[in-house]
Each structure stands twice: as structure tokens, then as C-alpha cells.
Design a protein around this motif. Structure first.
Motif, PDB file in Angstrom:
ATOM      1  N   ALA A   1       0.816  -1.213   0.000  1.00  0.00           N
ATOM      2  CA  ALA A   1       0.000   0.000   0.000  1.00  0.00           C
ATOM      3  C   ALA A   1       0.851   1.265   0.000  1.00  0.00           C
ATOM      4  O   ALA A   1       0.345   2.362   0.203  1.00  0.00           O
ATOM      5  N   LYS A   2       2.146   1.114  -0.243  1.00  0.00           N
ATOM      6  CA  LYS A   2       3.068   2.241  -0.055  1.00  0.00           C
ATOM      7  C   LYS A   2       2.904   3.357  -1.073  1.00  0.00           C
ATOM      8  O   LYS A   2       3.446   4.442  -0.880  1.00  0.00           O
ATOM      9  N   TYR A   3       2.160   3.123  -2.158  1.00  0.00           N
ATOM     10  CA  TYR A   3       1.944   4.191  -3.141  1.00  0.00           C
ATOM     11  C   TYR A   3       0.507   4.704  -3.138  1.00  0.00           C
ATOM     12  O   TYR A   3       0.045   5.297  -4.093  1.00  0.00           O
ATOM     13  N   GLY A   4      -0.200   4.433  -2.036  1.00  0.00           N
ATOM     14  CA  GLY A   4      -1.532   5.009  -1.903  1.00  0.00           C
ATOM     15  C   GLY A   4      -2.673   4.081  -2.251  1.00  0.00           C
ATOM     16  O   GLY A   4      -3.823   4.519  -2.318  1.00  0.00           O
ATOM     17  N   ASP A   5      -2.401   2.799  -2.473  1.00  0.00           N
ATOM     18  CA  ASP A   5      -3.459   1.836  -2.797  1.00  0.00           C
ATOM     19  C   ASP A   5      -4.032   1.205  -1.520  1.00  0.00           C
ATOM     20  O   ASP A   5      -3.508   1.380  -0.429  1.00  0.00           O
ATOM     21  N   HIS A   6      -5.090   0.416  -1.699  1.00  0.00           N
ATOM     22  CA  HIS A   6      -5.634  -0.455  -0.648  1.00  0.00           C
ATOM     23  C   HIS A   6      -6.075   0.311   0.602  1.00  0.00           C
ATOM     24  O   HIS A   6      -5.641   0.019   1.720  1.00  0.00           O
TER      25      HIS A   6
ATOM     26  N   GLN B   1       1.418   7.110   8.061  1.00  0.00           N
ATOM     27  CA  GLN B   1       1.930   7.783   6.864  1.00  0.00           C
ATOM     28  C   GLN B   1       1.234   7.273   5.606  1.00  0.00           C
ATOM     29  O   GLN B   1       0.942   8.037   4.689  1.00  0.00           O
ATOM     30  N   ILE B   2       0.970   5.978   5.555  1.00  0.00           N
ATOM     31  CA  ILE B   2       0.263   5.407   4.400  1.00  0.00           C
ATOM     32  C   ILE B   2      -1.132   5.985   4.295  1.00  0.00           C
ATOM     33  O   ILE B   2      -1.615   6.316   3.209  1.00  0.00           O
ATOM     34  N   ARG B   3      -1.808   6.118   5.432  1.00  0.00           N
ATOM     35  CA  ARG B   3      -3.154   6.684   5.419  1.00  0.00           C
ATOM     36  C   ARG B   3      -3.125   8.128   4.917  1.00  0.00           C
ATOM     37  O   ARG B   3      -3.986   8.545   4.131  1.00  0.00           O
ATOM     38  N   ILE B   4      -2.133   8.910   5.329  1.00  0.00           N
ATOM     39  CA  ILE B   4      -1.990  10.283   4.848  1.00  0.00           C
ATOM     40  C   ILE B   4      -1.734  10.290   3.341  1.00  0.00           C
ATOM     41  O   ILE B   4      -2.317  11.063   2.583  1.00  0.00           O
ATOM     42  N   LEU B   5      -0.857   9.386   2.895  1.00  0.00           N
ATOM     43  CA  LEU B   5      -0.539   9.279   1.475  1.00  0.00           C
ATOM     44  C   LEU B   5      -1.788   8.930   0.662  1.00  0.00           C
ATOM     45  O   LEU B   5      -2.046   9.513  -0.393  1.00  0.00           O
ATOM     46  N   GLN B   6      -2.566   7.978   1.161  1.00  0.00           N
ATOM     47  CA  GLN B   6      -3.792   7.580   0.465  1.00  0.00           C
ATOM     48  C   GLN B   6      -4.758   8.758   0.334  1.00  0.00           C
ATOM     49  O   GLN B   6      -5.407   8.925  -0.698  1.00  0.00           O
ATOM     50  N   HIS B   7      -4.842   9.563   1.381  1.00  0.00           N
ATOM     51  CA  HIS B   7      -5.729  10.725   1.363  1.00  0.00           C
ATOM     52  C   HIS B   7      -5.252  11.772   0.355  1.00  0.00           C
ATOM     53  O   HIS B   7      -6.040  12.310  -0.429  1.00  0.00           O
TER      54      HIS B   7
ATOM     55  N   PRO C   1      -3.372  13.659  -7.534  1.00  0.00           N
ATOM     56  CA  PRO C   1      -2.895  12.467  -8.253  1.00  0.00           C
ATOM     57  C   PRO C   1      -1.458  12.668  -8.740  1.00  0.00           C
ATOM     58  O   PRO C   1      -1.129  13.708  -9.300  1.00  0.00           O
ATOM     59  N   GLY C   2      -0.603  11.687  -8.495  1.00  0.00           N
ATOM     60  CA  GLY C   2       0.788  11.778  -8.892  1.00  0.00           C
ATOM     61  C   GLY C   2       1.719  12.210  -7.781  1.00  0.00           C
ATOM     62  O   GLY C   2       2.945  12.109  -7.907  1.00  0.00           O
ATOM     63  N   ILE C   3       1.169  12.653  -6.644  1.00  0.00           N
ATOM     64  CA  ILE C   3       2.025  13.130  -5.548  1.00  0.00           C
ATOM     65  C   ILE C   3       2.821  11.998  -4.914  1.00  0.00           C
ATOM     66  O   ILE C   3       3.864  12.221  -4.309  1.00  0.00           O
TER      67      ILE C   3
END
Length: 364
Positions: A147-152, A225-231, A237-239
Motif C-alpha cells: 500500500a506504499k503508493y496510496g493503494d488499498h 503515513q500510508i493513510r496520509i498518502l492515500q488521502h 494524483p501523482g504526488i
């Protein structure tokens, strides 16, 4: 047909997220030591990467490919070359490592093929090392990786659709013991000395070698951090291209974690694991008695809460990284847009191989 009944095969077959890169690096760094002690470590195109402690498929990648393709001829050719190379060096114990092999062996046909080809060479002594992690910690580590790129974003959906480990062990436990292969099951510990002892002293039955690999851990973002990234990916998009790398390079003291969020993740995990109670019990019985408790214990985090109750926590360093990443993304937005379109176009129009025939472009 040559007889190799005196040869012994040692294969580390997984699982993932259990120190495989560390062990593979240790093996390649100590190739001369192993040969002096009668072990042949097969060469691979990943040798240099393993020397540098990078993540690789290990030296058993080609072995895994032959099995995955269920190609008997190709597997015979590979093992024939491997056995001859070992014999030329007067070595009778062969070492391979590839962590996806355990996934392949959930299919009984793969083990049947392996046994058939080994019998062709009269290769009777086959040993497999399986290192398995506490299911809660394993699921958490695997989720962070995927999930490190904002998935799931949805934990429940991720467990049902993407967490395949126990789903693969269910059939594996029904047939692994039918082929006369010596399986060695151990519970993972985040301790390099323990892992080296398991591999060398307990599995290979030799001394721990003198050269130790760099004690690096495959770092990951926190759940927070993953949750912040997902948000942020939904808004910008692309961040993820900028934010993930920036967060990864933050010193540990500048990173945040939310115990409540972790507790919620384990709550979802516990509910999912209920349907695998029998599988988990059967697995635990395969380990040395002293390790069974560590495999079955739940996390020290409280199993409670909901996702809505879990707040985002930010350190000042993380806030600065986020603002910087947003600025970078805005600055390169036009360039990134066309780069993404080009990647999509390439994906749709790359050549496709079907039935050994090459087709240009995508299939409609």
C-alpha cells in the motif's frame, strides 16, 4: 542418465517478509566459505545485487520459473546443469533460495513434477526451509509494502482480495508431506543472529560463516503515513512519486505512528483469521515447541476501534515534507501528466506473446 543419489539439495523456499534478502546476501558473501565446507551455491544473474544486500529473487529464480511453467524438459535441463556444475567442483550439497517457491508448492502438481524430475536423476535427499511469520505481523508488513503508493485504503477488502498467504497454505498443508521431502519449519524473529542460526546451524548443519551482510531492514512507511498518502493521492494524483521517497528518508524520530490505527488493522486481521483457525493451528504444530507461542500470539496493541475514530498524526518534519511534495507535484504537473499518458500508451501497445506467437499492440 547419471546417478546423483549422493547429492543433497537444500532449498530456502520462503515465505516473503521473513528476512529472505538478508539470508540470500549472507549466502552470496560466503560462497567461498560454503564451498570449502562442501556446499555448492548456484550462480545467478542476481549475484551482484545480493552482494549489495538488495532485494532479489535469489539464486533459485530460474528453478522457480521452470516449476511455475510446469516445464518438465526445461526443469530437467536446469537441474542437469546444476548437478554437473556441483560435481565438477566435487561438491555434494547444493543450496538454492527463492521465496516464491512456497506459493508454487501450494499446487500439488508442482510438487509432483519436482519429485518426478528429481527421481530421474536419483536425487533423493531434498530439504526445504520454510520461515513463517506471526500472521498479524506478517499481514501488517505485507500491507505496508503493497500500500506504499496510496493503494488499498480498505483493510477488509485488502485481506479478502490481496492477502493470499493463508489461502495458499490451506492446500499446501494437505499434500506437502506426501513426497518424501524433508520440510524444516521455523517461526520468524526480527533478529539477524537467530536467522543465521536457523539457516546455517539448524538447516544446513554447518558453522555460521565469518562474513555478515549489512544489517539493513527493508524499511516501510508507518500505517499513519500510508493513510496520509492515500488521502493526498485522491486530492493530488501523482504526488506519491514525490511523497513516498521523501517520507522514506525521514529520520525515525521525525516519523509518526498511530497506535489506534494499528489496533484497528489488527482488529480487521483477527476477524479475517477466524476462517483460518484450523489452518493456523495446523501450521503452529509444525514448529519447534518453543516457537509456537510466538507464532500464535496477538499483538500487544489493543484490538479495538474503527477507521473513522483513527485520526491522522503529523510531526513537523512530515508536514514540511508534504508541503514540499505538493509544491513539486504542482511544478511538474504538466510533465507528469504526459509521462503518465505515455506509460499508459506503452502498456496498451506493448507486444504480447500468446501460444509462442508475437503480437504487436494490445488485444481487444
Amino acid at each position: 542418465m547419471e546417478n546423483y543419489s549422493e547429492v543433497e539439495l537444500f532449498v530456502h523456499i520462503g515465505t516473503n517478509k521473513t528476512g529472505s534478502s538478508f539470508l540470500q546476501s549472507s549466502l552470496i558473501l560466503n560462497r567461498d566459505f560454503l564451498e570449502n565446507n562442501g556446499y555448492y551455491l548456484a550462480s545467478s544473474k542476481w549475484d551482484q545485487e545480493m552482494l549489495e544486500s538488495k532485494i532479489t529473487p535469489g539464486n533459485g529464480h530460474q528453478f522457480a520459473v521452470c516449476l511455475a511453467e510446469e516445464n518438465e524438459i526445461k526443469l530437467k535441463e536446469y537441474l542437469s546443469t546444476l548437478l554437473k556444475d556441483a560435481r565438477n567442483k566435487n561438491l555434494k550439497r547444493i543450496i538454492l533460495s527463492n521465496e516464491i517457491l512456497i506459493r508454487l508448492f501450494s499446487n500439488i502438481k508442482i510438487l509432483e513434477l519436482l519429485k518426478k524430475v528429481c527421481s530421474h536423476f536419483d536425487l533423493q535427499k531434498i530439504n526445504f526451509l520454510v520461515i513463517i511469520r506471526n500472521p498479524y505481523e506478517h499481514a501488517l508488513s505485507l500491507y505496508k509494502h503493497r500500500a506504499k503508493y496510496g493503494d488499498h485504503c480498505d483493510y477488509s477488502t485488502w485481506f479478502k482480495e490481496d492477502y493470499e498467504t493463508l489461502r495458499l497454505f490451506k492446500p499446501f498443508l494437505n499434500h506437502y508431506h506426501l513426497f518424501g521431502i524433508n520440510f524444516h519449519f521455523r517461526v520468524y524473529q526480527k533478529n539477524s543472529d537467530f536467522l543465521l542460526k536457523v539457516l546455517y546451524e539448524d538447516f544446513l548443519k554447518c558453522k555460521i560463516p565469518p562474513i555478515l551482510p549489512a544489517r539493513e531492514v527493508n524499511a516501510s512507511l508507518s500505517l499513519n503515513q500510508i493513510r496520509i498518502l492515500q488521502h493526498l493521492v485522491e486530492i493530488y494524483p501523482g504526488i506519491e512519486t514525490y511523497l513516498y521517497n521523501a517520507l522514506m528518508h525521514l529520520p525515525k524520530g521525525d516519523s509518526s505512528e498511530n497506535p489506534q490505527l494499528k489496533g484497528y488493522f489488527f482488529t480487521v486481521a483477527k476477524e479475517y483469521f477466524k476462517s483460518y483457525d484450523l489452518c493456523l493451528t495446523q501450521l503452529s504444530e509444525l514448529f519447534p515447541l518453543a516457537e509456537r507461542g510466538a507464532f500464535m500470539e496477538t499483538s500487544s496493541f489493543e484490538l479495538s476501534g474503527t477507521l473513522e475514530e483513527s485520526q491522522y498524526l503529523l510531526t513537523e518534519a512530515e508536514l514540511n515534507v508534504i508541503l514540499s511534495s505538493i509544491a513539486q507535484r504542482q511544478k511538474n504537473r504538466f510533465k507528469d501528466k504526459w509521462r503518465l499518458r505515455y506509460r499508459v500508451w506503452r502498456q496498451r501497445n506493448k507486444p504480447v506473446v500468446l501460444n509462442n506467437k508475437l503480437y504487436g499492440g494490445s488485444l481487444r
